[in-house]
Design a protein around this motif. Structure first.
Motif, mmCIF file in Angstrom:
data_model
loop_
_atom_site.group_PDB
_atom_site.id
_atom_site.type_symbol
_atom_site.label_atom_id
_atom_site.label_comp_id
_atom_site.label_asym_id
_atom_site.label_seq_id
_atom_site.Cartn_x
_atom_site.Cartn_y
_atom_site.Cartn_z
ATOM 1 N N PHE A 66 0.807 -1.215 0.000
ATOM 2 C CA PHE A 66 0.000 0.000 0.000
ATOM 3 C C PHE A 66 0.844 1.270 0.000
ATOM 4 O O PHE A 66 0.369 2.328 -0.387
ATOM 5 C CB PHE A 66 -0.972 -0.012 1.182
ATOM 6 N N ASP A 67 2.106 1.167 0.398
ATOM 7 C CA ASP A 67 2.988 2.332 0.392
ATOM 8 C C ASP A 67 3.332 2.789 -1.026
ATOM 9 O O ASP A 67 3.795 3.905 -1.224
ATOM 10 C CB ASP A 67 4.284 2.034 1.148
ATOM 11 N N GLU A 68 3.108 1.937 -2.006
ATOM 12 C CA GLU A 68 3.440 2.260 -3.391
ATOM 13 C C GLU A 68 2.281 2.911 -4.145
ATOM 14 O O GLU A 68 2.411 3.218 -5.318
ATOM 15 C CB GLU A 68 3.871 0.992 -4.127
ATOM 16 N N TYR A 69 1.145 3.107 -3.488
ATOM 17 C CA TYR A 69 -0.050 3.631 -4.145
ATOM 18 C C TYR A 69 -0.629 4.803 -3.364
ATOM 19 O O TYR A 69 -0.349 4.976 -2.180
ATOM 20 C CB TYR A 69 -1.137 2.544 -4.219
ATOM 21 N N VAL A 70 -1.461 5.567 -4.032
ATOM 22 C CA VAL A 70 -2.345 6.504 -3.361
ATOM 23 C C VAL A 70 -3.573 5.674 -2.993
ATOM 24 O O VAL A 70 -4.194 5.047 -3.859
ATOM 25 C CB VAL A 70 -2.738 7.682 -4.284
ATOM 26 N N ASN A 71 -3.894 5.647 -1.705
ATOM 27 C CA ASN A 71 -4.989 4.807 -1.222
ATOM 28 C C ASN A 71 -6.200 5.652 -0.847
ATOM 29 O O ASN A 71 -6.132 6.485 0.051
ATOM 30 C CB ASN A 71 -4.528 4.017 0.011
ATOM 31 N N ILE A 72 -7.291 5.417 -1.555
ATOM 32 C CA ILE A 72 -8.575 6.030 -1.247
ATOM 33 C C ILE A 72 -9.402 4.929 -0.601
ATOM 34 O O ILE A 72 -9.669 3.898 -1.228
ATOM 35 C CB ILE A 72 -9.280 6.539 -2.516
ATOM 36 N N ALA A 73 -9.794 5.118 0.656
ATOM 37 C CA ALA A 73 -10.472 4.040 1.376
ATOM 38 C C ALA A 73 -11.858 4.455 1.832
ATOM 39 O O ALA A 73 -12.069 5.583 2.277
ATOM 40 C CB ALA A 73 -9.638 3.608 2.576
ATOM 41 N N LEU A 74 -12.797 3.519 1.724
ATOM 42 C CA LEU A 74 -14.147 3.710 2.226
ATOM 43 C C LEU A 74 -14.195 3.124 3.628
ATOM 44 O O LEU A 74 -13.948 1.929 3.823
ATOM 45 C CB LEU A 74 -15.163 3.020 1.319
ATOM 46 N N VAL A 75 -14.500 3.986 4.609
ATOM 47 C CA VAL A 75 -14.485 3.607 6.017
ATOM 48 C C VAL A 75 -15.801 4.033 6.647
ATOM 49 O O VAL A 75 -16.339 5.087 6.329
ATOM 50 C CB VAL A 75 -13.299 4.281 6.750
ATOM 51 N N GLY A 76 -16.314 3.224 7.554
ATOM 52 C CA GLY A 76 -17.539 3.553 8.276
ATOM 53 C C GLY A 76 -18.041 2.347 9.032
ATOM 54 O O GLY A 76 -17.420 1.279 9.014
ATOM 55 N N LYS A 77 -19.177 2.523 9.680
ATOM 56 C CA LYS A 77 -19.755 1.439 10.462
ATOM 57 C C LYS A 77 -20.203 0.287 9.561
ATOM 58 O O LYS A 77 -20.363 0.451 8.358
ATOM 59 C CB LYS A 77 -20.971 1.948 11.260
ATOM 60 N N VAL A 78 -20.440 -0.834 10.190
ATOM 61 C CA VAL A 78 -21.004 -1.990 9.498
ATOM 62 C C VAL A 78 -22.338 -1.570 8.870
ATOM 63 O O VAL A 78 -23.115 -0.831 9.478
ATOM 64 C CB VAL A 78 -21.225 -3.147 10.495
ATOM 65 N N PRO A 105 -13.493 -3.433 6.024
ATOM 66 C CA PRO A 105 -14.523 -3.996 6.895
ATOM 67 C C PRO A 105 -15.128 -2.897 7.771
ATOM 68 O O PRO A 105 -14.468 -1.901 8.084
ATOM 69 C CB PRO A 105 -13.753 -4.998 7.763
ATOM 70 N N GLY A 106 -16.368 -3.091 8.145
ATOM 71 C CA GLY A 106 -17.066 -2.091 8.945
ATOM 72 C C GLY A 106 -16.528 -1.955 10.350
ATOM 73 O O GLY A 106 -16.094 -2.930 10.962
ATOM 74 N N LEU A 107 -16.569 -0.735 10.835
ATOM 75 C CA LEU A 107 -16.187 -0.471 12.214
ATOM 76 C C LEU A 107 -17.368 -0.790 13.132
ATOM 77 O O LEU A 107 -18.510 -0.787 12.697
ATOM 78 C CB LEU A 107 -15.762 0.989 12.361
ATOM 79 N N ASP A 108 -17.082 -1.056 14.374
ATOM 80 C CA ASP A 108 -18.094 -1.419 15.373
ATOM 81 C C ASP A 108 -18.811 -2.711 15.014
ATOM 82 O O ASP A 108 -19.971 -2.910 15.355
ATOM 83 C CB ASP A 108 -19.109 -0.285 15.588
ATOM 84 N N ASP A 109 -18.104 -3.595 14.315
ATOM 85 C CA ASP A 109 -18.637 -4.911 13.973
ATOM 86 C C ASP A 109 -18.691 -5.757 15.246
ATOM 87 O O ASP A 109 -17.822 -5.631 16.110
ATOM 88 C CB ASP A 109 -17.720 -5.586 12.937
ATOM 89 N N ILE A 110 -19.684 -6.617 15.363
ATOM 90 C CA ILE A 110 -19.737 -7.496 16.533
ATOM 91 C C ILE A 110 -18.564 -8.475 16.511
ATOM 92 O O ILE A 110 -18.153 -8.975 17.543
ATOM 93 C CB ILE A 110 -21.076 -8.254 16.646
ATOM 94 N N ASN A 132 -12.825 -7.943 12.648
ATOM 95 C CA ASN A 132 -13.088 -7.212 11.402
ATOM 96 C C ASN A 132 -12.795 -5.726 11.582
ATOM 97 O O ASN A 132 -12.140 -5.100 10.747
ATOM 98 C CB ASN A 132 -14.530 -7.417 10.950
ATOM 99 N N SER A 133 -13.285 -5.146 12.663
ATOM 100 C CA SER A 133 -13.024 -3.737 12.942
ATOM 101 C C SER A 133 -11.541 -3.488 13.158
ATOM 102 O O SER A 133 -11.004 -2.460 12.727
ATOM 103 C CB SER A 133 -13.802 -3.284 14.179
ATOM 104 N N ALA A 134 -10.857 -4.425 13.807
ATOM 105 C CA ALA A 134 -9.421 -4.275 14.078
ATOM 106 C C ALA A 134 -8.628 -4.204 12.780
ATOM 107 O O ALA A 134 -7.641 -3.449 12.688
ATOM 108 C CB ALA A 134 -8.931 -5.424 14.949
ATOM 109 N N ILE A 135 -9.051 -4.957 11.771
ATOM 110 C CA ILE A 135 -8.368 -4.928 10.466
ATOM 111 C C ILE A 135 -8.411 -3.511 9.885
ATOM 112 O O ILE A 135 -7.412 -2.988 9.404
ATOM 113 C CB ILE A 135 -9.014 -5.944 9.498
ATOM 114 N N THR A 136 -9.580 -2.886 9.959
ATOM 115 C CA THR A 136 -9.722 -1.523 9.437
ATOM 116 C C THR A 136 -8.916 -0.542 10.271
ATOM 117 O O THR A 136 -8.209 0.316 9.725
ATOM 118 C CB THR A 136 -11.203 -1.111 9.400
ATOM 119 N N LYS A 137 -8.988 -0.655 11.582
ATOM 120 C CA LYS A 137 -8.242 0.266 12.447
ATOM 121 C C LYS A 137 -6.739 0.166 12.196
ATOM 122 O O LYS A 137 -6.038 1.170 12.202
ATOM 123 C CB LYS A 137 -8.583 0.009 13.904
ATOM 124 N N ASP A 138 -6.248 -1.041 11.951
ATOM 125 C CA ASP A 138 -4.826 -1.222 11.655
ATOM 126 C C ASP A 138 -4.434 -0.585 10.322
ATOM 127 O O ASP A 138 -3.281 -0.219 10.120
ATOM 128 C CB ASP A 138 -4.459 -2.713 11.622
#
Length: 148
Positions: free
Chosen positions: A25-37, A85-90, A94-100
């Motif tokens: 990912f360091d080799e690209y411009v990353n546009i990410a969609l982030v939000g709740k589940v 993956p959505g944040l605040d997932d039960i 999954n949420s940890a992957i996004t936070k990382d």
């Protein structure tokens, strides 16, 4: 070998293959969609890329939590649009992957739904503090009509 063992072997093989194919990912411009589940991140991605419900590029479903890993799609040789993956997932993993992944985001598209709550403010602040730029997108606008 029982079905559970077969599933574990398959998942291990799949995860190893995914890691080998994942971009740096360091080799690209990353546009990410982030939000709740269930905020509509994958559906929005499909719309942005010209795909429909009958021909999705990013899987979507009636149940929440369909996206369980960081999934990049190439826009061109230098830009990735990333479904997270959505944040605040039960399922906290999954949420940890996004936070990382937050620190790898150049432009974060924070998807807010009509069911906005204080956790979305916290998630927005996390994204804003870790990504280079952040844009808020209000999705499912019809849900806002029912809020006071």
């Amino acid at each position: 070998m029982n079905e559970t063992d077969q599933k574990k072997i398959f998942e291990k093989f799949f995860n190893e293959a995914f890691e080998e194919q994942a971009p740096n990912f360091d080799e690209y411009v990353n546009i990410a969609l982030v939000g709740k589940v269930s905020a509509g991140k994958s559906s929005l991605l499909n719309a942005l890329l010209g795909h429909t419900r009958t021909d999705p590029i990013a899987p979507v479903g009636a149940n929440s939590g369909v996206t369980t890993r960081i999934t990049p799609y190439k826009l061109d040789d230098k830009v990735l649009i990333v479904d997270c993956p959505g944040l605040d997932d039960i399922r906290e993993e999954n949420s940890a992957i996004t936070k990382d992944f937050l620190g790898s985001i150049d432009l974060g598209l924070f998807i807010v739904t009509g069911s906005a709550d204080t956790s979305q403010k916290t998630n927005f602040n996390d994204l804003k503090n870790n990504s280079k730029k952040t844009i808020v997108i209000i999705n499912k606008i019809d849900e806002w009509d029912d809020l006071e």
